[in-house]
Design an enzyme around this catalytic site. Sequence first.
Site, PDB file in Angstrom:
ATOM      1  N   HIS A 113       0.818  -1.219   0.000  1.00  0.00           N
ATOM      2  CA  HIS A 113       0.000   0.000   0.000  1.00  0.00           C
ATOM      3  C   HIS A 113       0.852   1.270   0.000  1.00  0.00           C
ATOM      4  O   HIS A 113       0.344   2.344  -0.321  1.00  0.00           O
ATOM      5  CB  HIS A 113      -1.000  -0.004   1.163  1.00  0.00           C
ATOM      6  CG  HIS A 113      -0.453   0.334   2.511  1.00  0.00           C
ATOM      7  ND1 HIS A 113      -0.128  -0.634   3.449  1.00  0.00           N
ATOM      8  CD2 HIS A 113      -0.169   1.515   3.104  1.00  0.00           C
ATOM      9  CE1 HIS A 113       0.311  -0.035   4.546  1.00  0.00           C
ATOM     10  NE2 HIS A 113       0.291   1.259   4.366  1.00  0.00           N
ATOM     11  N   ASP A 143       0.207  -7.585   1.513  1.00  0.00           N
ATOM     12  CA  ASP A 143       0.579  -6.173   1.575  1.00  0.00           C
ATOM     13  C   ASP A 143       2.088  -5.992   1.618  1.00  0.00           C
ATOM     14  O   ASP A 143       2.624  -5.215   2.419  1.00  0.00           O
ATOM     15  CB  ASP A 143      -0.074  -5.469   2.775  1.00  0.00           C
ATOM     16  CG  ASP A 143      -0.002  -3.945   2.648  1.00  0.00           C
ATOM     17  OD1 ASP A 143       0.109  -3.451   1.514  1.00  0.00           O
ATOM     18  OD2 ASP A 143      -0.033  -3.261   3.690  1.00  0.00           O
ATOM     19  N   SER A 220       4.744   2.735   7.708  1.00  0.00           N
ATOM     20  CA  SER A 220       4.415   1.566   6.900  1.00  0.00           C
ATOM     21  C   SER A 220       5.611   1.080   6.098  1.00  0.00           C
ATOM     22  O   SER A 220       6.264   1.857   5.399  1.00  0.00           O
ATOM     23  CB  SER A 220       3.287   1.897   5.911  1.00  0.00           C
ATOM     24  OG  SER A 220       2.036   1.707   6.484  1.00  0.00           O
TER      25      SER A 220
END
Length: 370
Positions: A113, A143, A220
Amino acid sequence: MSTSISRGSRRPARVRAAAGGAVLAVSLGLTGCTGLPAPPAPSDPSAATTAGTNSPSNATASPTANAPAPDAAGGIPQLVENLAPSVVTIFTEGGLGSGVVYSEDGLILTNEHVVRGNTAVEVGFADGQRVEGTVRATDPVTDLALVQANRTGLPKPTYQNSLPRVGEGALVLGSPLGFENTATAGIISGLHRSIPGSASNSLSLVDLIQTDAPISPGNSGGAVINMRGEIIGISEAYIPPSAGAVSLGFAIPAATAVQVAEELLADGTAEHAYLGLTPGELTPQIADQLGIDATTGVVVLSVDGDGPAGRAGIRPGDVLESMEGAELNAPEKLLAELRNRNPGDTVGFKVRRDDQTLDIKADLIDRPTE
């Protein structure tokens, strides 16, 4: 009560949330930790270096001479100093995230993402250099993604091939809110965590490591590190304080990340067991509509007639009570159990249909690419 789940810049989705069969008492906002819009790249052309080769390297090997071996005797400051060169910032048109060096030749591991919708990115290093990067392969199911940075001779860290212990120390390195090379500290709070309500809009938020080391937008794809300087996880998401949470962050286990990365290196794709149905939460209202006396299980909302579930005879409205003896108390539990299976495996389900309990076996296949 509903759970608001937001991933990156995507619009939040409203879904019901349950934990252990009980509806959550509060509304949780789960946030993917992609950061704010990226600042402009430096104009100094000397920040770029020559491109490296694309040959994979052993992710579990010891750090190279470019990165001194982690020294726990030096405490947290020494661990941060040793590992900082192995953690990068990834800049995209829509924002920024973090990444971890996977091989000396410029391969970077990050979240899917973080780079979603991009083929070209920029990669910033702890020494201030920022170079071009190319998105090499992605896997939305876990992911995870690989980015090839235009730089070689990078310090590759050690990726732990087993799960950490609950209670052991943890460091998070990344670029929260664009503050590059930020370190936060805490402990491992839990293992095998699945985010309630996430199954309806993401397959990745299952079987995660939980930590109270603060994780924020921009973390992230960054590193979660143990006190031996090993990578134990890739930062994934957090529940923000606005939902009443206090330091609830989640990471993809390093062993999962390495397995997927090696598959992506081999042929650009990762294999995932596919059952071919859409799971849903079994609420008292749904149980009443189905005319069954059941308080736990996963209701089948739809079935791919050509998939394993359809061929095995599973129908919409069935309630999956267990898989290979493991009780299924939420859709996320089903996804977590499937994560541990391989295409070609045969799995048995206890299925509630009307007033019957059926034993049904399904032959899992590889998830279709579409």
